[in-house]
Write an enzyme that holds these catalytic residues in place. Structure first.
Site, PDB file in Angstrom:
ATOM      1  CE  LYS A   1      46.005  22.927  28.930  1.00  0.00           C
ATOM      2  NZ  LYS A   1      46.726  21.721  28.637  1.00  0.00           N
TER       3      LYS A   1
ATOM      4  CG  HIS B   1      52.213  17.058  28.268  1.00  0.00           C
ATOM      5  ND1 HIS B   1      51.519  17.498  29.371  1.00  0.00           N
ATOM      6  CD2 HIS B   1      51.376  17.210  27.211  1.00  0.00           C
ATOM      7  CE1 HIS B   1      50.307  17.885  28.995  1.00  0.00           C
ATOM      8  NE2 HIS B   1      50.192  17.726  27.684  1.00  0.00           N
TER       9      HIS B   1
ATOM     10  CG  ASP C   1      48.748  17.026  23.886  1.00  0.00           C
ATOM     11  OD1 ASP C   1      49.289  17.260  24.987  1.00  0.00           O
ATOM     12  OD2 ASP C   1      47.676  16.412  23.768  1.00  0.00           O
TER      13      ASP C   1
ATOM     14  CG  HIS D   1      42.126  19.489  28.275  1.00  0.00           C
ATOM     15  ND1 HIS D   1      43.125  18.599  27.929  1.00  0.00           N
ATOM     16  CD2 HIS D   1      40.956  18.818  28.082  1.00  0.00           C
ATOM     17  CE1 HIS D   1      42.575  17.453  27.559  1.00  0.00           C
ATOM     18  NE2 HIS D   1      41.262  17.558  27.648  1.00  0.00           N
TER      19      HIS D   1
ATOM     20  CG  HIS E   1      44.901  19.317  22.972  1.00  0.00           C
ATOM     21  ND1 HIS E   1      43.661  19.588  23.495  1.00  0.00           N
ATOM     22  CD2 HIS E   1      45.700  19.083  24.032  1.00  0.00           C
ATOM     23  CE1 HIS E   1      43.709  19.517  24.805  1.00  0.00           C
ATOM     24  NE2 HIS E   1      44.939  19.221  25.165  1.00  0.00           N
TER      25      HIS E   1
ATOM     26  CG  HIS F   1      49.845  21.528  24.252  1.00  0.00           C
ATOM     27  ND1 HIS F   1      48.575  21.870  24.620  1.00  0.00           N
ATOM     28  CD2 HIS F   1      50.126  20.398  24.951  1.00  0.00           C
ATOM     29  CE1 HIS F   1      48.113  20.996  25.500  1.00  0.00           C
ATOM     30  NE2 HIS F   1      49.041  20.082  25.714  1.00  0.00           N
TER      31      HIS F   1
HETATM   32  C1  NCD Z   1      48.337  14.625  28.291  1.00  0.00           C
HETATM   33  C2  NCD Z   1      49.340  14.034  29.310  1.00  0.00           C
HETATM   34  O1  NCD Z   1      49.570  12.825  29.270  1.00  0.00           O
HETATM   35  O2  NCD Z   1      49.866  14.795  30.112  1.00  0.00           O
HETATM   36  N1  NCD Z   1      47.650  13.550  27.658  1.00  0.00           N
HETATM   37  C3  NCD Z   1      47.001  13.584  26.471  1.00  0.00           C
HETATM   38  O3  NCD Z   1      46.369  12.596  26.118  1.00  0.00           O
HETATM   39  N2  NCD Z   1      47.059  14.635  25.676  1.00  0.00           N
HETATM   40  C4  NCD Z   1      47.442  15.604  28.955  1.00  0.00           C
HETATM   41  C5  NCD Z   1      46.648  16.450  27.989  1.00  0.00           C
HETATM   42  O4  NCD Z   1      47.179  17.336  27.331  1.00  0.00           O
HETATM   43  O5  NCD Z   1      45.435  16.220  27.874  1.00  0.00           O
HETATM   44 ZN    ZN Z   2      48.594  18.261  26.567  1.00  0.00          ZN
END
Ligand code: NCD
Ligand code: ZN
Length: 344
Positions: free
Chosen positions: A97, A14, A245, A134, A172, A12
């Site tokens: 997702k 970003h 995450d 999520h 998460h 996971h």
């Molecule tokens: C994530 C993001 O900033 O893209 N933020 C977070 O707090 N985890 C999005 C997500 O996974 O909820």
């Molecule tokens: Zn995330």
């Protein structure tokens, strides 16, 4: 003291896009063999064509010599076409997702009426694609600390009953309730756990001044929840695996009157997990959690190369470059007791 393990994967992650992505992708690629890349760009990555383009940009942004495979996901909306499901499978994507609309960063296009996506979920079940969830409701009347638990009762449990063969990753997880729900579910339900939810509780965000760099979604919970996550991550249950995450945001958007949610951990993710497992006296469990359980859950081959972790302190920089801004990492300016020495 050192520890050599199968090269891990991040289930996971970003990465963002453009110059900001180019500034962070190398940190993940230096350590992890693969990562499941989240599709919550603006606009979201909703089609196979968009995801293939995004994958191309990720590969182009990798530092020379990187051996790293981005695993793509599509953003599920109420308008997702049924045809997109077999196309996603044929393109080698791992799944879709599900963001409840408004749950987190760039989730406005997410799902409001879960009945509307039922046909797509049936097609995913038939194609063997996973649903990455999520797990928070967004109803304004539900307290933010209860949103995961309410999501289990109102959305996830009914969804699993309705789609009996669908593989689901509860992303998460942050509460004892979520851990117990996964443990009581069938082996087709997995869960990722972040480093911040293993290391921190809500006091670390709110006591002695608000700490915007500890603010993420789902929000940090109580110490009893952290303890439950720790027991799950370091335990024998193969359904729990690593998903950082890591969610970088520019400093100016975090230290802000309406700060963004997300912790940046890619700079030191595996070292942070090693610290957690070490403190729990469970270093021998790290390899399963970081390198084996996730690949097994997704039905992908395990990595064949190995990496070495060394117990040796280093000081985390105050910030890293991030496009036009900088990103403040977890542990900024403080020590971490483990580091990745080399990739063999
Ligand atoms: C994530 C993001 O900033 O893209 N933020 C977070 O707090 N985890 C999005 C997500 O996974 O909820
Ligand atoms: Zn995330």
């Amino acid at each position: 003291m050192n520890l050599t393990i199968t090269r891990p994967d991040d289930w996971h992650l970003h990465l963002r896009d453009g110059r900001a992505m180019a500034d962070v992708v190398g940190a993940t690629a230096a350590v992890f063999g693969r990562a499941v890349v989240m599709p919550n760009l603006r606009p979201p990555v909703t089609s196979v064509d968009q995801a293939l383009d995004y994958r191309g940009r990720i590969l182009a942004a990798l530092p020379a010599g990187s051996v790293f495979e981005p695993l793509m996901t599509l953003y599920l909306t109420e308008l997702t076409c049924l045809d997109e499901v077999p196309r996603a499978r044929d393109a080698g994507f791992v799944g879709f997702k599900l963001y409840p609309a408004g749950a987190t960063t760039n989730s406005d296009a997410g799902v409001t009426d879960f009945d509307r996506v039922a046909p797509v979920l049936e097609a995913m079940e038939a194609c063997g694609l996973a649903l990455l969830v999520h797990g928070e409701v967004t109803n304004p009347e539900v307290d933010i600390f209860d949103r995961e638990k309410v999501f289990i009762d109102r959305v996830l449990a009914p969804l699993l009953r309705r789609h009996e063969g669908l593989r689901v990753v509860f992303e998460h997880v942050t509460t004892k309730d979520a851990v117990e729900f996964v443990q009581a579910s069938s082996p087709r339900i997995g869960a990722t756990i972040t480093p911040q939810h293993l290391l921190l509780n809500r006091n670390d965000m709110l006591v002695g001044g608000v700490k915007p760099h500890h603010y993420c979604l789902p929000v940090l919970k109580r110490e009893a929840d952290r303890q439950a996550l720790l027991a799950a991550a370091t335990g024998a249950d193969r359904r729990f695996f690593l998903g950082t995450d890591s969610a970088p945001h520019g400093r100016s958007t975090k230290e802000n009157h309406c700060g963004c949610a997300g912790c940046y951990s890619a700079h030191a993710a595996l070292a942070l997990y090693a610290e957690v497992f070490d403190a729990a006296g469970a270093l021998e469990r790290l390899e399963g959690f970081a390198s084996l359980h996730g690949a097994d859950f997704y039905g992908l081959p395990r990595n064949r190369d190995r990496i070495r972790l060394v117990r040796d302190s280093w000081t985390v920089p105050e910030s890293y470059p991030f496009g036009d801004d900088v990103v403040v990492p977890l542990r900024a300016g403080e020590e971490i007791t483990w580091r990745v020495e080399r990739v063999e």
